[in-house]
Design a protein around this motif. Structure first.
Motif, PDB file in Angstrom:
ATOM      1  N   SER A  17      51.058  18.339  -1.739  1.00 27.15           N
ATOM      2  CA  SER A  17      51.250  17.861  -3.110  1.00 27.15           C
ATOM      3  C   SER A  17      52.334  18.648  -3.841  1.00 27.15           C
ATOM      4  O   SER A  17      52.606  19.808  -3.526  1.00 27.15           O
ATOM      5  CB  SER A  17      49.932  17.965  -3.887  1.00 27.15           C
ATOM      6  OG  SER A  17      49.575  19.319  -4.054  1.00 27.15           O
TER       7      SER A  17
ATOM      8  N   GLU B 190      44.195  20.846  -0.426  1.00 27.96           N
ATOM      9  CA  GLU B 190      44.624  19.446  -0.340  1.00 27.96           C
ATOM     10  C   GLU B 190      43.435  18.487  -0.240  1.00 27.96           C
ATOM     11  O   GLU B 190      43.543  17.308  -0.583  1.00 27.96           O
ATOM     12  CB  GLU B 190      45.554  19.241   0.863  1.00 27.96           C
ATOM     13  CG  GLU B 190      46.966  19.771   0.666  1.00 27.96           C
ATOM     14  CD  GLU B 190      47.786  18.964  -0.341  1.00 27.96           C
ATOM     15  OE1 GLU B 190      47.376  17.846  -0.717  1.00 27.96           O
ATOM     16  OE2 GLU B 190      48.842  19.455  -0.768  1.00 27.96           O
ATOM     17  N   LYS B 191      42.279  18.978   0.204  1.00 28.84           N
ATOM     18  CA  LYS B 191      41.102  18.118   0.378  1.00 28.84           C
ATOM     19  C   LYS B 191      40.182  18.119  -0.843  1.00 28.84           C
ATOM     20  O   LYS B 191      39.226  17.351  -0.904  1.00 28.84           O
ATOM     21  CB  LYS B 191      40.302  18.578   1.607  1.00 28.84           C
ATOM     22  CG  LYS B 191      41.048  18.392   2.912  1.00 28.84           C
ATOM     23  CD  LYS B 191      40.363  19.131   4.056  1.00 28.84           C
ATOM     24  CE  LYS B 191      39.100  18.452   4.504  1.00 28.84           C
ATOM     25  NZ  LYS B 191      38.531  19.098   5.708  1.00 28.84           N
ATOM     26  N   ILE B 192      40.450  18.989  -1.806  1.00 23.24           N
ATOM     27  CA  ILE B 192      39.546  19.106  -2.954  1.00 23.24           C
ATOM     28  C   ILE B 192      39.646  17.887  -3.867  1.00 23.24           C
ATOM     29  O   ILE B 192      40.738  17.450  -4.238  1.00 23.24           O
ATOM     30  CB  ILE B 192      39.871  20.392  -3.768  1.00 23.24           C
ATOM     31  CG1 ILE B 192      39.666  21.657  -2.920  1.00 23.24           C
ATOM     32  CG2 ILE B 192      39.016  20.459  -5.036  1.00 23.24           C
ATOM     33  CD1 ILE B 192      38.257  21.901  -2.460  1.00 23.24           C
ATOM     34  N   PHE B 193      38.489  17.363  -4.234  1.00 22.46           N
ATOM     35  CA  PHE B 193      38.389  16.254  -5.181  1.00 22.46           C
ATOM     36  C   PHE B 193      37.885  16.838  -6.500  1.00 22.46           C
ATOM     37  O   PHE B 193      36.701  17.178  -6.645  1.00 22.46           O
ATOM     38  CB  PHE B 193      37.431  15.187  -4.648  1.00 22.46           C
ATOM     39  CG  PHE B 193      37.290  13.998  -5.533  1.00 22.46           C
ATOM     40  CD1 PHE B 193      38.390  13.232  -5.890  1.00 22.46           C
ATOM     41  CD2 PHE B 193      36.030  13.624  -6.017  1.00 22.46           C
ATOM     42  CE1 PHE B 193      38.257  12.115  -6.713  1.00 22.46           C
ATOM     43  CE2 PHE B 193      35.884  12.513  -6.845  1.00 22.46           C
ATOM     44  CZ  PHE B 193      37.011  11.758  -7.194  1.00 22.46           C
TER      45      PHE B 193
ATOM     46  N   ASP C 229      34.580  16.060  -8.582  1.00 24.51           N
ATOM     47  CA  ASP C 229      33.328  16.548  -7.986  1.00 24.51           C
ATOM     48  C   ASP C 229      33.273  18.061  -8.180  1.00 24.51           C
ATOM     49  O   ASP C 229      34.037  18.807  -7.572  1.00 24.51           O
ATOM     50  CB  ASP C 229      33.284  16.194  -6.502  1.00 24.51           C
ATOM     51  CG  ASP C 229      32.012  16.700  -5.822  1.00 24.51           C
ATOM     52  OD1 ASP C 229      31.157  17.298  -6.510  1.00 24.51           O
ATOM     53  OD2 ASP C 229      31.889  16.497  -4.600  1.00 24.51           O
TER      54      ASP C 229
ATOM     55  N   GLN D  13      33.123  22.480  -2.368  1.00 20.17           N
ATOM     56  CA  GLN D  13      33.674  21.662  -1.289  1.00 20.17           C
ATOM     57  C   GLN D  13      34.281  22.517  -0.178  1.00 20.17           C
ATOM     58  O   GLN D  13      34.611  22.005   0.895  1.00 20.17           O
ATOM     59  CB  GLN D  13      34.738  20.711  -1.854  1.00 20.17           C
ATOM     60  CG  GLN D  13      34.157  19.713  -2.842  1.00 20.17           C
ATOM     61  CD  GLN D  13      35.229  19.021  -3.663  1.00 20.17           C
ATOM     62  OE1 GLN D  13      36.210  18.508  -3.121  1.00 20.17           O
ATOM     63  NE2 GLN D  13      35.049  19.002  -4.972  1.00 20.17           N
TER      64      GLN D  13
ATOM     65  N   HIS E 284      34.704  24.597  -7.136  1.00 17.63           N
ATOM     66  CA  HIS E 284      35.225  23.819  -6.001  1.00 17.63           C
ATOM     67  C   HIS E 284      35.329  24.651  -4.717  1.00 17.63           C
ATOM     68  O   HIS E 284      35.051  24.164  -3.628  1.00 17.63           O
ATOM     69  CB  HIS E 284      36.608  23.252  -6.345  1.00 17.63           C
ATOM     70  CG  HIS E 284      36.598  22.319  -7.508  1.00 17.63           C
ATOM     71  ND1 HIS E 284      37.045  22.681  -8.757  1.00 17.63           N
ATOM     72  CD2 HIS E 284      36.160  21.038  -7.629  1.00 17.63           C
ATOM     73  CE1 HIS E 284      36.914  21.661  -9.592  1.00 17.63           C
ATOM     74  NE2 HIS E 284      36.369  20.651  -8.937  1.00 17.63           N
TER      75      HIS E 284
ATOM     76  N   GLU F 110      33.320  20.519   2.832  1.00 23.10           N
ATOM     77  CA  GLU F 110      34.225  19.842   3.756  1.00 23.10           C
ATOM     78  C   GLU F 110      35.044  20.822   4.589  1.00 23.10           C
ATOM     79  O   GLU F 110      35.549  20.458   5.646  1.00 23.10           O
ATOM     80  CB  GLU F 110      35.173  18.918   2.979  1.00 23.10           C
ATOM     81  CG  GLU F 110      34.468  17.770   2.291  1.00 23.10           C
ATOM     82  CD  GLU F 110      35.444  16.762   1.704  1.00 23.10           C
ATOM     83  OE1 GLU F 110      36.616  16.776   2.104  1.00 23.10           O
ATOM     84  OE2 GLU F 110      35.028  15.971   0.848  1.00 23.10           O
TER      85      GLU F 110
END
Length: 423
Positions: free
Chosen positions: A9, A61-64, A67, A71, A122, A146
């Motif tokens: 990103s 990069e996978k963190i939403f 939520d 994670q 997170h 994750e």
């Protein structure tokens, strides 16, 4: 390869740029592309190789962000490393709005950590014991994990954390990504990888000898009664900003600190008997440059990433080659040069020669005399001066204008060097 070449990103690219990084290190080049694809990684890489960013980018990069449950979990062997890794992750994620990163470790009130966890985090960075503590108290849910990172995995196993690590891994979702980083690859590490990773890609980045090319390594033989005098001469010769001195025991640390203080050196100590609060206070003083010399046991040799440590001195010969590498790896960070000196008494020669066999860069030297100390200091000044070779035309004109038969350019240079040394 630089960071703009990665499929990451813009927020992370911008943050990495603000941190001063452009070109990726070998571990980053090898690990990031595959980790971004979700592949499990088992990487053999030394401290200081850039591995924190290598796992941080794929994790973030996978963190939403919407939520707010954990994670990703990063497990580290020590409190110091937890704090540093959490700080690095926060920096890499500084442009990601509302990202929350928390370090959890012993020695800090658990209530404070609990309150932050309840608000939403997170990424959790923690020592295995404290992570288990939060899980048992119901503060930390693993259902949304994750990514799991094992940082300095060999050190965690040496410290007896295997059972805690296995419990954490067993309680996280099967579809998680597991990234394992370790300086060495003993059988225990391989067993752990086989049990908890899915077809991991093995990466090995440079061996120990290749990983320390910018560290000038000298060894000095001396009688044990002359060790402290030798130490002070080395400190005087290499008049630099930050020096880290390693001893094998708390008693030795206390001796060195006490006698350096008597000689008005700016010094403090770090060892395992100190409270976490006291250790944090000392580390902050050293990191901020409020003290110039830190005397420590091996509690400080792993995971401490302090910019600007110019010289490492082994007052006592370390127990083995791995400890030697971990100690001297505190200097020459981020591509900078550094010095590593070892004082070797007669009863330590056998142990040191074993270390020297696997570290070919070590050269024996004599402890400098007072005259040699002056020469060393002058040489260091001149080496620094040589870095400023651009845009000298106006200064060259002034030198030429002021030189004559009695005072040529060589004499002018010598006089300037003398002025710098005496000031």
């Amino acid at each position: 390869m630089n960071f703009n070449d990665f499929n990451i990103s813009d927020e992370i690219k911008k943050a990495i740029g603000d941190m001063g990084f452009t070109e990726a290190t070998p571990i980053q080049k090898m690990a990031i592309p595959d980790a971004l694809k979700g592949i499990d990684i088992i990487a053999q890489a030394q401290t200081g190789s850039g591995k924190t960013i290598a796992f941080t980018i794929p994790v973030l990069e996978k963190i939403f962000i919407p939520d707010k449950s954990p994670q990703a979990i990063v497990l580290c062997p020590t409190r110091e490393l937890c704090m540093q890794v959490a700080d690095e992750i926060a920096k890499v994620g500084s442009k990601i709005k509302k990202l929350k990163v928390l370090a959890v470790y012993g020695g800090q009130p658990i209530g404070k950590q609990t309150r932050v966890l309840k608000k939403g985090v997170h990424v959790v960075v923690g020592t295995p014991g404290r992570v288990i503590d939060h899980i048992e108290r119901g503060n930390l849910e693993l259902i949304g994990i994750e990514s799991v990172v094992l940082d300095e995995a060999d050190e965690m196993l040496e410290m007896g954390f295997r059972e805690d690590i296995e419990r954490i891994l067993a309680d996280t979702p099967n579809q998680r990504q597991t990234l394992l980083f370790s300086a060495t690859m003993p059988k225990e590490i391989r067993d752990l990888a086989k049990k908890y990773q899915k077809n991991p890609k093995f990466i090995k980045v440079a061996d120990k000898k290749q990983n320390i090319p910018k560290i000038t390594q000298y060894a000095f033989k001396c009688d044990i009664k002359d060790k402290f005098d030798g130490l002070t001469r080395l400190i005087q010769a290499y008049d630099v900003k930050l020096i880290l001195i390693f001893c094998n025991t708390k008693k030795s640390v206390d001796f060195v600190k006490k006698h350096l203080k008597k000689q008005d050196f700016s010094v403090d100590a770090l060892h395992g008997d100190m409270t976490q609060q006291a250790r944090d206070k000392v580390m902050n003083k050293f990191r901020n440059g409020n003290i110039g010399i830190l005397v420590a046991t091996d509690v400080a040799s792993r995971g401490l990433d302090i910019d600007g440590v110019d010289v490492i001195i082994n007052y006592d010969v370390p127990q083995n080659s791995d400890d030697y590498i971990h100690r001297i790896g505190r200097t020459a960070r981020a591509g900078k040069a550094g010095f590593a000196f070892t004082l070797v008494s007669k009863d330590e020669i056998s142990r040191f020669n074993t270390i020297k066999k696997s570290n070919k860069g070590i050269v024996y030297r004599e402890i400098p005399t007072l005259g040699q100390i002056n020469e060393i200091k002058c040489t260091l000044i001149l080496e620094d001066v040589k870095k400023s070779k651009d845009n000298l035309e106006d200064y060259v004109k002034i030198i030429k204008k002021n030189e004559n038969k009695e005072f040529g350019s060589t004499e002018l240079a010598a006089a300037l060097l003398k002025r710098i040394r005496e000031n």
